[in-house]
Design an enzyme around this catalytic site. Structure first.
Site, PDB file in Angstrom:
ATOM      1  N   LYS A  54     -52.182 -85.612  48.334  1.00  0.00           N
ATOM      2  CA  LYS A  54     -52.932 -85.594  47.065  1.00  0.00           C
ATOM      3  C   LYS A  54     -52.579 -86.827  46.230  1.00  0.00           C
ATOM      4  CE  LYS A  54     -53.375 -80.573  47.062  1.00  0.00           C
ATOM      5  NZ  LYS A  54     -52.847 -79.260  46.665  1.00  0.00           N
ATOM      6  N   GLN A  98     -48.282 -77.334  42.665  1.00  0.00           N
ATOM      7  CA  GLN A  98     -48.506 -76.877  44.039  1.00  0.00           C
ATOM      8  C   GLN A  98     -47.987 -75.443  44.205  1.00  0.00           C
ATOM      9  OE1 GLN A  98     -50.248 -78.532  46.318  1.00  0.00           O
ATOM     10  NE2 GLN A  98     -49.966 -77.007  47.914  1.00  0.00           N
ATOM     11  N   ASP A 121     -57.099 -77.581  39.125  1.00  0.00           N
ATOM     12  CA  ASP A 121     -57.160 -76.572  40.183  1.00  0.00           C
ATOM     13  C   ASP A 121     -58.132 -75.446  39.832  1.00  0.00           C
ATOM     14  OD1 ASP A 121     -55.686 -76.806  42.580  1.00  0.00           O
ATOM     15  OD2 ASP A 121     -53.789 -76.544  41.514  1.00  0.00           O
TER      16      ASP A 121
HETATM   17  N1  GUN Z   1     -51.574 -74.142  47.639  1.00  0.00           N
HETATM   18  C1  GUN Z   1     -52.510 -73.933  48.588  1.00  0.00           C
HETATM   19  N2  GUN Z   1     -53.726 -74.376  48.172  1.00  0.00           N
HETATM   20  C2  GUN Z   1     -53.540 -74.861  46.928  1.00  0.00           C
HETATM   21  C3  GUN Z   1     -54.427 -75.457  45.982  1.00  0.00           C
HETATM   22  O1  GUN Z   1     -55.639 -75.607  46.197  1.00  0.00           O
HETATM   23  N3  GUN Z   1     -53.850 -75.837  44.814  1.00  0.00           N
HETATM   24  C4  GUN Z   1     -52.521 -75.654  44.548  1.00  0.00           C
HETATM   25  N4  GUN Z   1     -52.072 -76.047  43.367  1.00  0.00           N
HETATM   26  N5  GUN Z   1     -51.684 -75.099  45.405  1.00  0.00           N
HETATM   27  C5  GUN Z   1     -52.193 -74.712  46.591  1.00  0.00           C
END
Ligand code: GUN
Length: 312
Positions: A54, A98, A121
């Site tokens: 990311k 995350q 998110d």
């Molecule tokens: N963990 C698994 N998928 C995601 C996501 O789309 N965003 C975040 N912040 N954590 C995750």
């Protein structure tokens, strides 16, 4: 039938290129460089890899990209303090924590602390509520990516029957809402749903986000169905080799489906691409440069706000 693969990698690349053009427009026209902060707690290898990807892609499209790697024993108060700093930092437009977080941290308390305008998110209750009300501002990235992939192969979703397997807050629930807004009749299923194979056999589109390797078999599918595999499952074969597979028995399903996403290279790249797109949208809407782009407007290959000349 031999299904056509939906190339999520290429589609995500096109979306990222578009985001990069938008970033250039924002810089040139408005002197704005979107900023994304990605926070990882602990050292889970899969989460570390996601966070690295990311941050790297954020940099590649021209964002100011910041990574915060915190030890697994960080306490909740410290994490809340960091979020507060990021909330008030004018150079940061998007904050991503995350998930999953370690058990000693109340993840809802954390998600609720993020400024909803920076919640790229789409996990804050405010944004969940907006989505449920049909007025999404920042919607979760994986569901946006899934709808985008479906729209590349089905032009009119109105009236189609969709089964979404998995009811997580990250994928299944918001995806069911989005698809409903596109006129689909959505069945929200889960592993314990009775007659799951029969339900799937009636569906025009099957999306599996159950996290169960090989769950969806070829004979669960109507001929010509579109199959979207959100699963990312780590398996070890008898020789000890680790392999990442989806929820769908790919070879069997390809015999019946018209279109299918591979794992890897299907939904995964779209999640990161939509994180970038959401960050641009957050940068734009936070500064009230233009009314927030609506999902329909920005999708899915049509007009995005920057291209509509928001700078004026
Ligand atoms: N963990 C698994 N998928 C995601 C996501 O789309 N965003 C975040 N912040 N954590 C995750």
């Amino acid at each position: 039938m031999n299904a056509v693969r939906i190339d999520g990698k290429a589609i995500a690349e096109a979306l990222r290129a578009r985001v990069a053009r938008e970033v250039t427009s924002l810089q040139v026209q408005c002197n704005i460089t979107p900023g994304l902060a990605v926070v990882l707690v602990g050292e889970d290898p899969a989460s570390s890899l996601y966070v690295k990807t990311k941050a790297k892609q954020a940099q590649a499209v021209g964002f100011k990209s910041r990574q915060f790697l915190l030890p697994s024993n960080v306490d909740q108060a410290q994490l809340l303090e960091l979020i507060e700093q990021l909330n008030t930092d004018v150079s940061i437009d998007g904050i991503l924590i995350q998930l999953p977080l370690p058990g000693h941290i109340d993840h809802w308390r954390i998600l609720e602390a993020i400024d909803p305008a920076k919640d790229v998110d789409g996990f804050h209750p405010y944004n969940i509520g907006r989505l449920a009300a049909g007025r999404p501002i920042l919607a979760p990235c994986t569901p946006l990516g899934v709808v985008h992939l479906i729209k590349t192969v089905v032009s009119d979703l109105n009236g189609l029957d969709v089964v979404v397997i998995g009811r997580s807050n990250i994928v299944g629930k918001p995806l069911a809402v989005l698809l409903g807004d596109f006129g689909c009749t959505v069945t929200g299923a889960q592993l314990q749903t009775r007659n799951l194979p029969n339900l799937c056999r009636r569906a025009d589109i099957v999306v599996s986000a159950a996290g169960c390797a090989g769950l969806v078999r070829g004979d669960w599918l109507k001929r010509g169905a579109v199959v979207i595999d959100v699963g990312i499952n780590r398996t070890v074969d008898p020789a000890g080799a680790v392999k990442i597979v989806g929820d769908v028995a790919f070879a069997e399903a390809s015999e019946r489906a018209s279109y299918i996403t591979p794992v890897p290279g299907g939904v995964g790249p779209m999640t990161v691409a939509y994180l970038l797109a959401n960050t641009v949208d957050a940068a734009v809407s936070r500064r009230a440069l233009a009314p927030m782009t609506r999902l329909e407007a920005r999708q899915i290959g049509t007009s995005r706000v920057v291209e509509k000349g928001l700078a004026g």
